[in-house]
Design a protein around this motif. Sequence first.
Motif, PDB file in Angstrom:
ATOM      1  N   VAL A 183       5.001   3.779   2.636  1.00 51.13           N
ATOM      2  CA  VAL A 183       4.874   2.537   1.887  1.00 51.13           C
ATOM      3  C   VAL A 183       4.964   1.405   2.899  1.00 51.13           C
ATOM      4  O   VAL A 183       5.922   1.342   3.683  1.00 51.13           O
ATOM      5  N   GLY A 184       4.009   0.477   2.863  1.00 48.28           N
ATOM      6  CA  GLY A 184       4.010  -0.627   3.809  1.00 48.28           C
ATOM      7  C   GLY A 184       3.108  -1.734   3.341  1.00 48.28           C
ATOM      8  O   GLY A 184       2.348  -1.591   2.364  1.00 48.28           O
TER       9      GLY A 184
ATOM     10  N   TYR B 191      -2.981   4.027  -2.719  1.00 47.26           N
ATOM     11  CA  TYR B 191      -2.851   3.116  -3.845  1.00 47.26           C
ATOM     12  C   TYR B 191      -2.476   1.747  -3.330  1.00 47.26           C
ATOM     13  O   TYR B 191      -1.704   1.626  -2.369  1.00 47.26           O
ATOM     14  N   THR B 192      -2.962   0.682  -3.980  1.00 47.54           N
ATOM     15  CA  THR B 192      -2.642  -0.696  -3.615  1.00 47.54           C
ATOM     16  C   THR B 192      -1.992  -1.364  -4.808  1.00 47.54           C
ATOM     17  O   THR B 192      -2.567  -1.373  -5.927  1.00 47.54           O
ATOM     18  N   LEU B 193      -0.802  -1.929  -4.620  1.00 50.99           N
ATOM     19  CA  LEU B 193      -0.046  -2.574  -5.678  1.00 50.99           C
ATOM     20  C   LEU B 193      -0.082  -4.076  -5.486  1.00 50.99           C
ATOM     21  O   LEU B 193       0.192  -4.583  -4.388  1.00 50.99           O
ATOM     22  N   ALA B 194      -0.416  -4.812  -6.558  1.00 48.07           N
ATOM     23  CA  ALA B 194      -0.540  -6.264  -6.481  1.00 48.07           C
ATOM     24  C   ALA B 194       0.828  -6.907  -6.287  1.00 48.07           C
ATOM     25  O   ALA B 194       1.866  -6.304  -6.589  1.00 48.07           O
ATOM     26  N   PRO B 195       0.878  -8.155  -5.802  1.00 52.57           N
ATOM     27  CA  PRO B 195       2.162  -8.843  -5.596  1.00 52.57           C
ATOM     28  C   PRO B 195       2.885  -9.060  -6.922  1.00 52.57           C
ATOM     29  O   PRO B 195       2.286  -9.359  -7.958  1.00 52.57           O
TER      30      PRO B 195
ATOM     31  N   VAL C 127       0.848  -1.183   0.000  1.00 49.81           N
ATOM     32  CA  VAL C 127       0.000   0.000   0.000  1.00 49.81           C
ATOM     33  C   VAL C 127       0.885   1.234   0.000  1.00 49.81           C
ATOM     34  O   VAL C 127       1.838   1.334   0.780  1.00 49.81           O
ATOM     35  N   LEU C 128       0.546   2.215  -0.904  1.00 49.12           N
ATOM     36  CA  LEU C 128       1.234   3.507  -0.969  1.00 49.12           C
ATOM     37  C   LEU C 128       0.237   4.572  -0.521  1.00 49.12           C
ATOM     38  O   LEU C 128      -0.839   4.702  -1.120  1.00 49.12           O
ATOM     39  N   GLN C 129       0.621   5.313   0.536  1.00 48.13           N
ATOM     40  CA  GLN C 129      -0.271   6.319   1.104  1.00 48.13           C
ATOM     41  C   GLN C 129       0.438   7.663   1.187  1.00 48.13           C
ATOM     42  O   GLN C 129       1.655   7.732   1.410  1.00 48.13           O
ATOM     43  N   LEU C 130      -0.393   8.737   0.991  1.00 48.61           N
ATOM     44  CA  LEU C 130       0.079  10.109   1.190  1.00 48.61           C
ATOM     45  C   LEU C 130      -0.774  10.689   2.308  1.00 48.61           C
ATOM     46  O   LEU C 130      -2.000  10.810   2.170  1.00 48.61           O
ATOM     47  N   ARG C 131      -0.111  11.076   3.436  1.00 53.14           N
ATOM     48  CA  ARG C 131      -0.826  11.546   4.614  1.00 53.14           C
ATOM     49  C   ARG C 131      -0.414  12.973   4.945  1.00 53.14           C
ATOM     50  O   ARG C 131       0.707  13.391   4.650  1.00 53.14           O
TER      51      ARG C 131
END
Length: 475
Positions: free
Chosen positions: A105-106, A81-85, A66-70
């Motif tokens: 990113v985590g 955003y969610t990135l598949a494996p 998961v990529l997040q902007l906070r």
Amino acid sequence: MRARTISAMVLLAMLALCIAAPSASAVSTDLQRVSAPGVDLWISDYAQVQYSEIVLLINYLDTPVVLQLREAASGENVTTYTLAPGSSEVYELVYPNLGQYTVVVGDLSAALIELPRERPATYLPPPRDSGWSWTRPDSSEPKIYTAADVAEMIADTISRITMEVWILTFITAIGGFAAGAAVKRSTLFLVPADVISIFIYAFVATDLLFDWTGLGIGLYYVPFIAGYLIGFFVAHVTYVMVQQDDLGNKTSTKRPVVLYSPNEEIGYCIQQQSNKALIKRWMGYHHRLGTDAGLAPDWADSTKYPYFPKFRRMVIMVEESVTEYEDKPFMKWFTVRTYTTYWQLSNASKFPKGMWKKSSAAIIWARDLINRLYGDLITERQKGQMVATQVAAEMHTYTIGRSTHRAIFDQFTGAVPPLNIPETQENVMRPVTRATAAPQRMPEDVEPEQTEREDKDELEEESEPTMEKKNRRKN
């Protein structure tokens, strides 16, 4: 195998980044690599950013990332955003407001990468040489398109045309067809060169060049003009082909003449193929036509030129055409010149075929009758000459031994016995002419026996001997 897969993913991601980067408003395209276990984040090395920036995220794990902007102050997520494996993706991070932000990113359990970001009120990125340069290619020859390339482009263009475009094109073409037919019936022109058509051409050309209407419908003018021209040529107006022969100059001309009748009182008029005459007709000034017979085309004309099909038309034969003009007042200070044309048609164009055939039969019968009667006249004259000669001979014989005065007195008083000269084949000379042949049959509406009897009586009266006429006149 896994290393090759990761390398291919990195190359594809970098290519996608290069394509998308010019369309974004990122601060910089000079990215640095930030790594974590199973994750790589390519992001600019500037802590201060503008409105947005481009990042590349690569996931080597078997679980989603998961990529997040906070927002740093409130901790509220702005973008997620969610990135598949086992995949990679290019993302755009948008910073809507001024202030502090954190890029996280985590995986589903914990954060793997955290980077601070700040959007200041005013910010200009420091200059940096990207090292990019362009080298002119050795050959600048144009691309040669093959038939396959053209077919592919046509297929691609057709595939982009929707049903809505087809419907609008059809409606536009039908509108142009109706407009062309209406304009032709109004102007009575044989070709679209009237003032209305010229105005339509000028309007379409001006809008295509300058788009002054602002509608952006330039492509729809093509079906409209095509439908307009088809409708104009399909519509019919009344016209006749007029042929006039000039024997002195050895010329023969054939011209189409458009005819119309504004009302029964005026009769037929000519519509000349000029805008000046068209405007006069709209103003009520007509070019009148006068003839000495009907205007039904009764001559069949067939013309064949090399390399062209055969032309077959029904024409009117005009022996003489005279045009007169008259200046009529218009308003107070102007005059309008009006014309009147008179046609003298040839004889064959004055009568229908049936009447012409009947008249020709009557002419042939009259000609044969004249020939026969003329032959009879010659015969009677020859008989009269023979009788006069015989009478003179007998008078000479009778007067031998008598005085001349006594012989003349006896002749006129009837003392001399009458002469009986029989008509034999020897003393009647008949010339061998066309009159000896049987005449053709007289038309039904003429009585040949009565006419022949009257003509023969007149001829007999004219062919009597001169001496008999003198005797009747003296008595």
